[in-house]
Write an enzyme that holds these catalytic residues in place. Sequence first.
Site, mmCIF file in Angstrom:
data_model
loop_
_atom_site.group_PDB
_atom_site.id
_atom_site.type_symbol
_atom_site.label_atom_id
_atom_site.label_comp_id
_atom_site.label_asym_id
_atom_site.label_seq_id
_atom_site.Cartn_x
_atom_site.Cartn_y
_atom_site.Cartn_z
ATOM 1 N N HIS A 43 -4.548 -1.361 -4.304
ATOM 2 C CA HIS A 43 -5.919 -1.759 -3.927
ATOM 3 C C HIS A 43 -6.865 -1.665 -5.125
ATOM 4 O O HIS A 43 -8.029 -1.264 -4.996
ATOM 5 C CB HIS A 43 -6.441 -0.873 -2.788
ATOM 6 C CG HIS A 43 -5.554 -0.806 -1.598
ATOM 7 N ND1 HIS A 43 -5.125 -1.937 -0.933
ATOM 8 C CD2 HIS A 43 -5.003 0.255 -0.942
ATOM 9 C CE1 HIS A 43 -4.361 -1.576 0.096
ATOM 10 N NE2 HIS A 43 -4.263 -0.249 0.089
ATOM 11 N N SER A 53 0.836 -1.194 0.000
ATOM 12 C CA SER A 53 0.000 0.000 0.000
ATOM 13 C C SER A 53 0.878 1.255 0.000
ATOM 14 O O SER A 53 1.604 1.486 -0.959
ATOM 15 C CB SER A 53 -0.965 -0.033 1.194
ATOM 16 O OG SER A 53 -1.974 0.942 1.063
#
Length: 224
Positions: free
Chosen positions: A149, A113
Amino acid sequence: MSLRPGPTHYLAAELANARKAPKICVLTQALGDPEARIGAFYAAFAGTEFTMSHLQLFPMPNVDDIRAHIMAQDVVWVDGGSVANLCAVWRVHGLDEILYEAWQAGIVMSGVSAGSICWHQGGTTDSYGLELRGFTEGLGWLPYSNGVHYDAEEQRRPKMHELIGAGTLGDGYATDDGASLVYRGITLDEVVADREGPLGYELKRAEDGSVVETALPTRVLSLA
């Protein structure tokens, strides 16, 4: 989310030529270095082949010589959280320059991330609030945008297309949760995944401002 070492961690150790007792340093500045999170990493790595350490910057560095500590590692793993805060804090401490030196010396830089976006020009982020925005202040070692994501949050894909189409972000790549981009130098070498299903994508702006998205071959990793 399980923190226990998985196929991606072992691939990082392999890329560092450190299959036996690889040394990995975990960085959690994107979350403000919470003790509970750091402790969870130690618990997850306990009893594995990895020798884990951490570098803490909140409220102050936990090691006397940050450079010496980083340069002694095989792998640096950066946790998720706020990529904007992460890069800002690294720059205040000069850690960005130390990490660049380590990368040039062959230490593998990795993360999830925010810990993936940070090495790139930028990407999409919720660092500034619940609404996704563009982040353009990444370290920029990898001269591409990075969308994380991609399959897990509904607005990630359209926001990446919007930002690249507008020229806010340059051409780049995106990954579903569970997929990872593997670079050799600044060239994408392959996309890997820790299970069947997640993919990586190439994103390129066309002359008319639209974005061409191409799914990339994705190799499924195994611990065997």
